[in-house]
Design a protein around this motif. Structure first.
Motif, mmCIF file in Angstrom:
data_model
loop_
_atom_site.group_PDB
_atom_site.id
_atom_site.type_symbol
_atom_site.label_atom_id
_atom_site.label_comp_id
_atom_site.label_asym_id
_atom_site.label_seq_id
_atom_site.Cartn_x
_atom_site.Cartn_y
_atom_site.Cartn_z
ATOM 1 N N THR A 18 0.849 -1.191 0.000
ATOM 2 C CA THR A 18 0.000 0.000 0.000
ATOM 3 C C THR A 18 0.884 1.240 0.000
ATOM 4 O OG1 THR A 18 -1.785 1.130 1.188
ATOM 5 C CG2 THR A 18 -0.147 -0.010 2.521
ATOM 6 N N HIS A 19 0.281 2.373 0.210
ATOM 7 C CA HIS A 19 1.023 3.622 0.261
ATOM 8 C C HIS A 19 0.887 4.240 1.650
ATOM 9 C CE1 HIS A 19 -3.086 4.997 -0.746
ATOM 10 N NE2 HIS A 19 -2.769 6.063 -0.019
ATOM 11 N N ALA A 20 1.850 5.061 1.994
ATOM 12 C CA ALA A 20 1.880 5.713 3.300
ATOM 13 C C ALA A 20 2.223 7.181 3.131
ATOM 14 C CB ALA A 20 2.882 5.036 4.225
ATOM 15 N N HIS A 21 1.758 7.984 4.065
ATOM 16 C CA HIS A 21 2.065 9.414 4.093
ATOM 17 C C HIS A 21 3.068 9.667 5.212
ATOM 18 C CE1 HIS A 21 -1.231 10.396 1.310
ATOM 19 N NE2 HIS A 21 -1.935 9.498 1.980
ATOM 20 N N PRO A 22 4.319 9.950 4.900
ATOM 21 C CA PRO A 22 5.309 10.203 5.951
ATOM 22 C C PRO A 22 5.288 11.656 6.396
ATOM 23 C CG PRO A 22 6.397 10.154 3.829
ATOM 24 C CD PRO A 22 4.940 9.900 3.560
ATOM 25 N N ARG A 23 5.499 11.853 7.671
ATOM 26 C CA ARG A 23 5.576 13.198 8.226
ATOM 27 C C ARG A 23 6.680 13.211 9.275
ATOM 28 N NH1 ARG A 23 1.326 15.832 12.460
ATOM 29 N NH2 ARG A 23 2.469 17.761 12.882
ATOM 30 N N ALA A 24 7.638 14.072 9.111
ATOM 31 C CA ALA A 24 8.772 14.152 10.032
ATOM 32 C C ALA A 24 8.361 14.850 11.322
ATOM 33 C CB ALA A 24 9.939 14.888 9.378
ATOM 34 N N LEU A 25 8.731 14.251 12.454
ATOM 35 C CA LEU A 25 8.534 14.851 13.773
ATOM 36 C C LEU A 25 9.905 14.986 14.426
ATOM 37 C CD1 LEU A 25 5.453 12.765 15.001
ATOM 38 C CD2 LEU A 25 5.439 14.956 13.786
ATOM 39 N N PRO A 26 10.684 15.984 14.032
ATOM 40 C CA PRO A 26 12.069 16.094 14.521
ATOM 41 C C PRO A 26 12.169 16.227 16.033
ATOM 42 C CG PRO A 26 11.684 17.556 12.637
ATOM 43 C CD PRO A 26 10.357 17.059 13.075
#
Length: 658
Positions: free
Chosen positions: A350-358
């Motif tokens: 499937t596909h995923a939405h990555p979001r950085a949480l530094p």
């Protein structure tokens, strides 16, 4: 075959002896045929009996859990939900700002069963409809689950002794189990003769333990399913049995190498079956040496691929080396194929939405197409199929605890689907963080921020324990381990929203090194607290800034200056003992004089007194944190009378590492 006998045989006879077959061994050993094959088989039967004993101990909890029809399918396969979301109707359930909220069980029952009588338009008979629109029939299977205490709650003193930590990762109970296995293997190995003279028994030990090491090493192993234990909880057994296979295979092979070398018959004895034996030996050595902790941490891709390849080759090599080992090889192969076929059925592309949480040092992966099929506390293994992960990074599989609640009957919390908080550690984690930042730049420019992922699971979790059957829950997390309590708290509140949870009190404790870690999680904390008020569950969230002293006040970011009611930030390390004691005391107070209101057909509202059903303690984070909490729970259960009064205190530990 003894060493003296081997000196008087021909080279062909020596070659036959090297195969450690039953026929050859019987021909030279007289009446010891029982010790050549049957003894090793009986050792495996004894191990099977020990496993059956542990299964019988786990059977009451398994039966209690499986009485709920939903338990037969939950936590097995990831899938898409119906897309329908539960609509909350706050009404009178939403307290006014600053109102003192009553979290007693009586108040909880009154709010939960607030209903009105409506007339069924088809039958004309009155039907009870709750605030969420569910009828009596629809709500009948959503009653609070039955609770079955664990043996640790029934016998807390014995549990405290067996659970005492000897060294990190090993307790007294696990050490006794490993010692018993070692004694059994040494007995069957030495019963055949001196291992420095008789080399055949060591070969039989190695071959007979192949099914054991394979069933303990597979992700979907039948033993773990029966015991209610995830593969990660049985991994120490897998490693220990693997060391015995490595040791026995080397004693068997090197003994014959030494014997043939001093005889000068090595070249004559290198027949095809002997060569296959050396192939199996090389596989056993690769499996052992590349599994060492130091090499596994530094060269994980090499460890992974070599482990899979060597495990596949060692089976046919052993059978070609000696045909009498075929039953053991076939058994191990069937167990391996069962796991692989099931994992193929569990795998989702499937596909995923990555979001950085530094600030949290993690990457938030959101998989909207997968919204149900897991239980809170379970984890999945993820491969990010992107060239940005490096030459081998795209093929690496890493485990992460699910940080969201699965839909239940089409009820999702935010419609985000499966959510993972992937810690940015090591080269793989650093590349994932960089990939997430590039995805955000792509989204800002109008591009697609999605990445392709391969998800395998779910695995692990609470096993036969049903968290919603306890009276209270203390959830402890360290750093990025917050994903574990987030999913559990959300699932408990979801179940409480339609009366399928006994949990009245939830205390979530999170230790962080920087208060800025609160910023990306604050919206979810706020939503959980709001949902808790709607369901009548008392939820407290405590954030502890471990790098600050107790004499100083933690500094919060501007976005976190105004905290919702129920969320506190403190300096220092969490006082785990006082927190556990507080949860137990509050649980006893709630149940001391409370009355649960249960509607019954034809009799209105009946009152039924309930006793507490225990406190669940879940912890996720570094190993040291997990061991501290586990030690505290054992001590509390063995020494405090309140532990028995509250129905027992049980602990589940999820530590970092793979």
């Amino acid at each position: 075959m003894s060493y003296n006998a081997a000196q008087t045989t021909t080279a062909a006879a020596g070659s036959a002896a090297a195969t450690f077959s039953v026929d050859a061994y019987d021909a030279t050993s007289g009446g010891t045929d029982l010790l050549t094959g049957d003894l090793y088989f009986l050792a495996d039967v004894l191990l099977l009996c020990v496993a059956a004993l542990f299964f019988l101990l786990a059977l009451p909890r398994a039966i209690t859990r499986l009485t709920r029809l939903s338990a037969w399918t939950e936590g097995l396969f990831l899938r898409a939900g119906s897309g329908r979301r539960r609509v909350q109707h706050p009404g009178s359930l939403s307290p006014k700002e600053g109102e003192v909220y009553d979290y007693s069980e009586r108040s909880f029952a009154a709010r939960r069963f607030t209903s009105q009588r409506r007339v069924n338009p088809t039958s004309g008979s009155p039907t009870t409809v709750t605030d969420d629109g569910d009828s009596d029939a629809a709500r009948s299977h959503r009653r609070p689950p039955a609770h079955m205490p664990a043996w640790s709650s029934i016998f807390p003193g014995m549990s405290a002794r067996l659970g005492a930590t000897l060294r990190p990762g090993h307790s007294v109970g696990s050490a006794l189990l490993l010692l018993g296995y070692a004694v059994l293997m040494l007995f069957v190995g030495l019963e055949g003769g001196n291992p420095f003279v008789e080399y055949v028994p060591a070969g039989w030990v190695a071959a007979s333990q192949l099914p054991v090491v394979f069933i303990l090493g597979t992700k979907n192993n039948l033993l773990g399913v029966l015991l209610g234990k995830g593969y990660e909880k049985l991994n120490y057994l897998h490693r220990f049995v693997g060391r015995f296979v490595f040791l026995a295979a080397n004693v068997h092979s090197l003994g014959y190498l030494y014997q043939w070398s001093i005889q000068g018959t090595l070249a004559q004895n290198l027949t095809p079956n002997i060569i296959w034996g050396f192939v199996a030996l090389v596989c056993a050595d690769i499996l052992f040496f590349l599994s060492l902790h130091e090499l596994r941490e530094v060269l994980y891709p090499l460890f992974y691929f070599s482990h899979v390849l060597a495990a596949i080759i060692i089976l046919p090599a052993t059978a070609l080396h000696e045909r009498s080992t075929t039953p053991y090889v076939i058994t191990a192969l069937v167990l391996y194929l069962f796991d692989r076929l099931l994992r193929i059925a569990q795998t989702r592309l499937t596909h995923a939405h990555p979001r950085a949480l530094p600030v949290l040092g993690t990457v938030r992966l959101t998989l909207p197409t997968l919204s149900t099929g897991w239980r809170a506390g379970q984890h999945v293994r993820v491969k990010v199929l992107s060239t940005g992960m490096g030459w081998w990074g795209w093929a690496e599989s890493h485990p992460f605890t699910v940080a969201s609640c699965a839909e239940d009957g089409g009820r999702g919390s935010e419609g985000e689907g499966l959510v993972l908080l992937c810690k940015s550690a090591g080269k793989w984690g650093e590349r994932l963080m960089e990939l997430a930042r590039r995805a955000e730049y792509c989204e800002a420019g109008g591009g697609s921020p999605r990445v392709r992922v391969l998800v395998d699971g779910p695995f692990g979790g609470p096993g036969h324990a049903v968290i919603a059957s306890y009276s209270a829950a203390l959830l402890v997390a360290g750093g990025s381990g917050i994903s574990y309590p987030l999913a559990i708290a959300e699932e408990l509140l979801r179940d409480a929203s339609y009366g399928a949870s006994r949990v009245r009190l939830i205390n979530l404790v999170w230790s962080v090194q920087d208060t800025a870690s609160l910023d990306p999680i604050l919206p979810q904390f706020t939503r959980l607290l709001r949902t808790a008020r709607h369901t009548g569950t008392h939820l407290r969230i405590s954030l502890f800034h471990t790098r600050a002293t107790t004499s100083t006040e933690p500094k919060l970011s501007p976005s976190a200056r105004f905290l919702p009611q129920g969320l506190t930030v403190r300096a220092g390390r969490p006082p785990l003992a006082s927190l556990l004691s507080s949860v137990v005391n509050r649980t006893l107070e709630v149940h001391k004089a409370s009355v649960a209101w249960t509607p019954q057909a034809g009799s209105g509202e009946a009152q039924e007194r309930r006793s507490p059903s225990g406190v669940f303690v879940g912890v996720c984070g570094p190993r040291a944190l997990g061991e501290d909490v586990e030690r505290l729970v054992r001590t509390f259960g063995a020494r405090e009378e309140r532990a028995g009064s509250v129905g027992g205190v049980e602990c589940q530990v999820e530590v970092f590492g793979w």
